[in-house]
Scaffold this motif. Structure first.
Motif, PDB file in Angstrom:
ATOM      1  N   PHE A 111       0.775  -1.132   0.069  1.00  0.00           N
ATOM      2  CA  PHE A 111       0.090   0.180   0.161  1.00  0.00           C
ATOM      3  C   PHE A 111       0.850   1.173  -0.129  1.00  0.00           C
ATOM      4  O   PHE A 111       0.584   2.176  -0.743  1.00  0.00           O
ATOM      5  CB  PHE A 111      -0.908  -0.075   1.302  1.00  0.00           C
ATOM      6  N   VAL A 112       1.730   1.373   0.943  1.00  0.00           N
ATOM      7  CA  VAL A 112       2.983   2.456   0.959  1.00  0.00           C
ATOM      8  C   VAL A 112       3.551   2.725  -0.301  1.00  0.00           C
ATOM      9  O   VAL A 112       3.987   3.813  -0.694  1.00  0.00           O
ATOM     10  CB  VAL A 112       3.552   2.449   2.248  1.00  0.00           C
ATOM     11  N   LEU A 113       4.035   1.465  -0.792  1.00  0.00           N
ATOM     12  CA  LEU A 113       4.735   1.749  -1.934  1.00  0.00           C
ATOM     13  C   LEU A 113       3.943   2.112  -3.010  1.00  0.00           C
ATOM     14  O   LEU A 113       4.403   2.996  -3.861  1.00  0.00           O
ATOM     15  CB  LEU A 113       5.281   0.017  -2.573  1.00  0.00           C
ATOM     16  N   ILE A 114       2.757   1.706  -3.249  1.00  0.00           N
ATOM     17  CA  ILE A 114       1.996   2.341  -4.083  1.00  0.00           C
ATOM     18  C   ILE A 114       1.742   3.838  -4.028  1.00  0.00           C
ATOM     19  O   ILE A 114       1.927   4.795  -4.966  1.00  0.00           O
ATOM     20  CB  ILE A 114       0.571   1.687  -4.414  1.00  0.00           C
ATOM     21  N   VAL A 115       1.463   4.396  -2.780  1.00  0.00           N
ATOM     22  CA  VAL A 115       1.148   5.688  -2.379  1.00  0.00           C
ATOM     23  C   VAL A 115       2.481   6.453  -2.690  1.00  0.00           C
ATOM     24  O   VAL A 115       2.398   7.381  -3.512  1.00  0.00           O
ATOM     25  CB  VAL A 115       1.076   5.854  -0.975  1.00  0.00           C
ATOM     26  N   ILE A 127      -0.617  10.721 -14.139  1.00  0.00           N
ATOM     27  CA  ILE A 127      -1.866  10.025 -14.647  1.00  0.00           C
ATOM     28  C   ILE A 127      -2.813  10.090 -13.501  1.00  0.00           C
ATOM     29  O   ILE A 127      -4.240  10.018 -13.514  1.00  0.00           O
ATOM     30  CB  ILE A 127      -1.861   8.791 -15.061  1.00  0.00           C
ATOM     31  N   ALA A 128      -2.293  10.283 -12.075  1.00  0.00           N
ATOM     32  CA  ALA A 128      -3.216  10.418 -10.881  1.00  0.00           C
ATOM     33  C   ALA A 128      -2.509  11.393 -10.169  1.00  0.00           C
ATOM     34  O   ALA A 128      -1.725  11.090  -9.126  1.00  0.00           O
ATOM     35  CB  ALA A 128      -3.124   8.970 -10.416  1.00  0.00           C
ATOM     36  N   PRO A 129      -2.755  12.783 -10.338  1.00  0.00           N
ATOM     37  CA  PRO A 129      -2.044  13.773  -9.384  1.00  0.00           C
ATOM     38  C   PRO A 129      -2.471  13.782  -8.155  1.00  0.00           C
ATOM     39  O   PRO A 129      -2.085  14.458  -7.343  1.00  0.00           O
ATOM     40  CB  PRO A 129      -2.556  14.985 -10.186  1.00  0.00           C
ATOM     41  N   SER A 132      -7.053  10.645  -4.983  1.00  0.00           N
ATOM     42  CA  SER A 132      -8.316  10.516  -5.174  1.00  0.00           C
ATOM     43  C   SER A 132      -8.630   9.882  -6.802  1.00  0.00           C
ATOM     44  O   SER A 132      -9.939   9.812  -7.111  1.00  0.00           O
ATOM     45  CB  SER A 132      -9.388  11.499  -4.856  1.00  0.00           C
ATOM     46  N   SER A 133      -7.648  10.195  -7.634  1.00  0.00           N
ATOM     47  CA  SER A 133      -7.614   9.768  -8.880  1.00  0.00           C
ATOM     48  C   SER A 133      -8.113   8.440  -9.169  1.00  0.00           C
ATOM     49  O   SER A 133      -7.489   7.577  -8.579  1.00  0.00           O
ATOM     50  CB  SER A 133      -6.416  10.246  -9.415  1.00  0.00           C
ATOM     51  N   PRO A 134      -8.743   8.140 -10.226  1.00  0.00           N
ATOM     52  CA  PRO A 134      -9.174   6.762 -10.700  1.00  0.00           C
ATOM     53  C   PRO A 134      -7.837   5.681 -10.698  1.00  0.00           C
ATOM     54  O   PRO A 134      -7.993   4.542 -10.242  1.00  0.00           O
ATOM     55  CB  PRO A 134     -10.201   6.900 -11.922  1.00  0.00           C
ATOM     56  N   PRO A 135      -6.889   5.964 -11.485  1.00  0.00           N
ATOM     57  CA  PRO A 135      -5.866   5.046 -11.578  1.00  0.00           C
ATOM     58  C   PRO A 135      -5.000   4.827 -10.203  1.00  0.00           C
ATOM     59  O   PRO A 135      -4.797   3.519 -10.229  1.00  0.00           O
ATOM     60  CB  PRO A 135      -4.759   5.921 -12.607  1.00  0.00           C
ATOM     61  N   PHE A 136      -5.141   5.652  -9.540  1.00  0.00           N
ATOM     62  CA  PHE A 136      -4.541   5.419  -8.154  1.00  0.00           C
ATOM     63  C   PHE A 136      -5.306   4.275  -7.334  1.00  0.00           C
ATOM     64  O   PHE A 136      -5.036   3.452  -6.766  1.00  0.00           O
ATOM     65  CB  PHE A 136      -4.548   6.686  -6.986  1.00  0.00           C
ATOM     66  N   GLY A 137      -6.822   4.695  -7.356  1.00  0.00           N
ATOM     67  CA  GLY A 137      -7.866   3.825  -6.766  1.00  0.00           C
ATOM     68  C   GLY A 137      -7.817   2.600  -7.239  1.00  0.00           C
ATOM     69  O   GLY A 137      -7.757   1.398  -6.425  1.00  0.00           O
ATOM     70  N   ILE A 138      -7.809   2.518  -8.580  1.00  0.00           N
ATOM     71  CA  ILE A 138      -7.566   1.162  -9.202  1.00  0.00           C
ATOM     72  C   ILE A 138      -6.452   0.305  -8.791  1.00  0.00           C
ATOM     73  O   ILE A 138      -6.458  -0.729  -8.814  1.00  0.00           O
ATOM     74  CB  ILE A 138      -7.840   1.361 -10.920  1.00  0.00           C
ATOM     75  N   THR A 139      -5.281   1.025  -8.885  1.00  0.00           N
ATOM     76  CA  THR A 139      -4.046   0.247  -8.474  1.00  0.00           C
ATOM     77  C   THR A 139      -4.228  -0.327  -7.114  1.00  0.00           C
ATOM     78  O   THR A 139      -3.535  -1.435  -6.915  1.00  0.00           O
ATOM     79  CB  THR A 139      -2.922   1.216  -8.654  1.00  0.00           C
TER      80      THR A 139
END
Length: 161
Positions: A111-115, A127-129, A132-139
């Motif tokens: 989770f932290v790695l993705i953040v 792509i996810a500034p 709350s951007s969809p690409p971040f949430g989907i990932t």
């Protein structure tokens, strides 16, 4: 300066520990799926994950942040996993507690790695500034789904003797 090191060096060590925790965590997870204990890899997973959490507390934060809360939660689940693995020797319900808490600790690391990846890596930030951007949430959702599937399979297959 943090602990006598430049912030950059300290951050680098923290990141390396985090990546080592993730790699060793996946090795341990796939070991469980294969029904194997992998004691050396498990020890390295515990050590690197604990050091990741502890070093995270040394960054100059003001007040309680989500990162601090996640670090505390991670240490709690790691303590339960360590008790189950080393003290209770995976006996009875401790096998399940170990599998689940080790998987949760691994997920927290991922989770932290993705953040951090979406905050620090240019193309991902583009792509996810925001978080709350969809690409971040989907990932994050895909990562959570993958870890849930791996945990269920490990829970069913990990029966050490």
């Amino acid at each position: 300066m943090i602990l006598g090191m430049s912030t950059g060096l300290f951050t680098g060590i923290h990141v390396l520990l985090s990546l080592a925790g993730i790699v060793t965590g996946f090795i341990v997870m796939f070991g469980m799926i294969g029904g194997k204990r992998l004691p050396s890899w498990t020890a390295w997973f515990f050590v690197t994950s604990i050091l990741t959490d502890v070093t995270g507390f040394f960054f100059p934060f003001k007040g309680i942040t989500p990162a601090i809360i996640l670090g505390v939660l991670s240490l709690v689940v790691l303590v339960v996993a360590i008790i189950g693995y080393y003290l209770k020797r995976l006996a009875g319900s401790w096998r399940a507690r170990y599998v689940i808490t080790a998987a949760v600790a691994l997920y927290f690391n991922v989770f932290v790695l993705i953040v951090q990846s979406f905050e620090k890596i240019g193309p991902l930030k583009a792509i996810a500034p925001t978080q709350s951007s969809p690409p971040f949430g989907i990932t994050q959702l895909v990562a959570l789904g993958l870890l849930i599937v791996l945990t269920v399979v490990a829970f069913r297959r990990f029966r050490p003797v």
